[in-house]
Enzyme design. Structure first.
Site, short mmCIF file in Angstrom:
data_model
loop_
_atom_site.label_atom_id
_atom_site.label_comp_id
_atom_site.label_asym_id
_atom_site.label_seq_id
_atom_site.Cartn_x
_atom_site.Cartn_y
_atom_site.Cartn_z
N ARG A 63 0.83 -1.20 0.00
CA ARG A 63 0.00 0.00 0.00
C ARG A 63 0.87 1.25 0.00
O ARG A 63 0.53 2.27 -0.61
CB ARG A 63 -0.93 0.00 1.22
CG ARG A 63 -1.66 1.34 1.41
CD ARG A 63 -2.77 1.25 2.45
NE ARG A 63 -2.38 0.60 3.67
CZ ARG A 63 -1.70 1.17 4.67
NH1 ARG A 63 -1.27 2.42 4.55
NH2 ARG A 63 -1.42 0.48 5.76
N ASP A 187 -8.87 18.61 -14.14
CA ASP A 187 -9.16 17.28 -14.66
C ASP A 187 -8.90 17.32 -16.16
O ASP A 187 -9.62 17.95 -16.91
CB ASP A 187 -10.60 16.89 -14.36
CG ASP A 187 -10.94 15.46 -14.79
OD1 ASP A 187 -10.29 14.96 -15.73
OD2 ASP A 187 -11.86 14.87 -14.21
#
Length: 384
Positions: A63, A187
């Site tokens: 992780r 974005d």
């Protein structure tokens, strides 16, 4: 026993190339530094043995870091010309983690014509935690300035909005953000780093749904975040590690493979999309065409909403669904797919009606696509 050959470790610094096409293939992260393999292998492990208690290795738990993911993130940083980049389990995981930079009482100005998932997570998730958002037409800088408040902490804009494909002037947004001591989050999914690199135009953070053009083959779901400064890189890394929204090693491998053909795919797709937009302008079954002059997505409004169902049902080549940016053409009805989570009244206000079609152009021949569309238009005209 014959000893195994050893390979010199390549520098982790990206290769400095002027050409974007060359940088897609030569970033300094394309080879396995241990074996010299032509691609960094899939490190399908959850943990890494440590050399000693007092001297931990570079990787401990997947992780927190993985060699396959590290290689991909080096490529992503190079393409976006960023101080750092991070690979996430989806585009929405990337967006949501960036929104965790903010606190209760903070305010954002957001593109109103934004992806339905972005609208949903802001209005139905982060609003519960005290984060406020005002949705405005960010293609109009005056509207953005008017929406800024004393507690505005960021502008969240799309380079090309979804689904009406309105362009936002990134340098103008960067200036507004600087004047108000706010971050500019962009974005850039619809344009990809091939057509737009917002960090070079003043953006602080760039997000991609890497499922789309970066991956490009409808076989991986992923997201990316690229940042302007090392300080922001530290903050995003902390949040990603804390929340755990990481991309698995197999998907990292697939995404790095897909990126290598980004330019050749997009060159063809943009050329076809531009020609298709002009062809659609001449069709009597089409009331409006939305195309920003670049990119590989064309949106259009049918003459009547009732034509939508027979139109999509009679298409043979495009896939029907919620994504975009793949080698296959994809037809989307935003009211039913990408923006179904937006309340009906809000969709109506935005003009996202049943007759609005979003067409992601793939690598098919232009003549075959136009012939397929023409047959579907003919069927829809007679049925409706």
């Amino acid at each position: 026993m014959t000893s195994l050959p050893t390979f010199p470790k390549r520098s982790p610094e990206p290769t400095r190339c002027e050409s974007f096409a060359t940088r897609l293939l030569h970033t300094g992260h394309e080879l396995d530094p241990t074996t010299g393999a032509a691609a960094v292998p899939i490190y399908q492990v959850s943990m890494f043995d440590q050399p000693s208690l007092d001297q931990p290795g570079e990787f401990d738990y997947a992780r927190s870091g993985n060699p396959t993911r590290r290689a991909l993130e080096g490529v992503l940083a190079s393409l976006d010309e960023a101080a750092g980049a991070f690979a996430f389990g989806s585009g929405m995981a990337a967006v949501s983690t960036v929104l965790m930079l903010f606190s209760a009482g903070d305010h954002l100005v957001v593109t109103d014509d934004c992806y339905g998932g972005t609208y949903r997570v802001l209005t139905r998730v982060f609003r519960r935690f005290g984060l406020d958002a005002t949705f405005v037409d960010t293609s109009n800088p005056a509207a953005v300035r008017a929406a800024v408040r004393p507690n505005t902490r960021a502008l969240l804009v799309e380079t090309v909005s979804n689904p009406f494909l309105r362009r936002t002037d990134v340098p103008a947004m960067a200036e507004i953000a600087r004047q108000n001591k706010a971050l500019l989050i962009v974005d850039n999914t619809f344009l990809s780093p091939y057509l737009s690199r917002p960090i070079t135009e003043g953006a602080d953070i760039v997000v991609h749904s890497a499922t789309k053009y970066l991956g490009g083959h409808s076989d991986v779901v992923a997201g990316s975040v690229a940042v302007r400064t090392p300080a922001l890189a530290q903050e995003i890394y902390f949040l990603q590690n804390a929340v755990g929204a990481v991309l698995g090693p197999q998907d990292c491998f697939l995404l790095q493979r897909g990126i290598k053909t980004l330019q050749v795919r997009m060159e063809r797709q943009v050329r076809t999309a531009s020609a298709l937009a002009q062809w659609l302008e001449e069709r009597p079954e089409v009331r409006e065409v939305f195309y920003p002059g670049t990119g590989a997505v064309v949106s259009f409004r049918l003459a009547r909403d009732a034509m939508a169902a027979p139109f999509v049902q009679n298409l043979r080549l495009p896939l029907l669904g919620v994504s975009l940016g793949a080698v296959e053409s994809i037809v989307t009805v935003p009211a039913r797919h990408s923006h179904a989570s937006v309340p009906a009244a809000e969709r109506e206000r935005r003009g996202i009606t049943e007759g609005l079609i979003r067409f992601s152009v793939g690598l098919e021949d232009l003549g075959d696509l136009s012939e397929d569309l023409a047959l579907a238009f003919e069927a829809a005209r007679h049925v409706a």
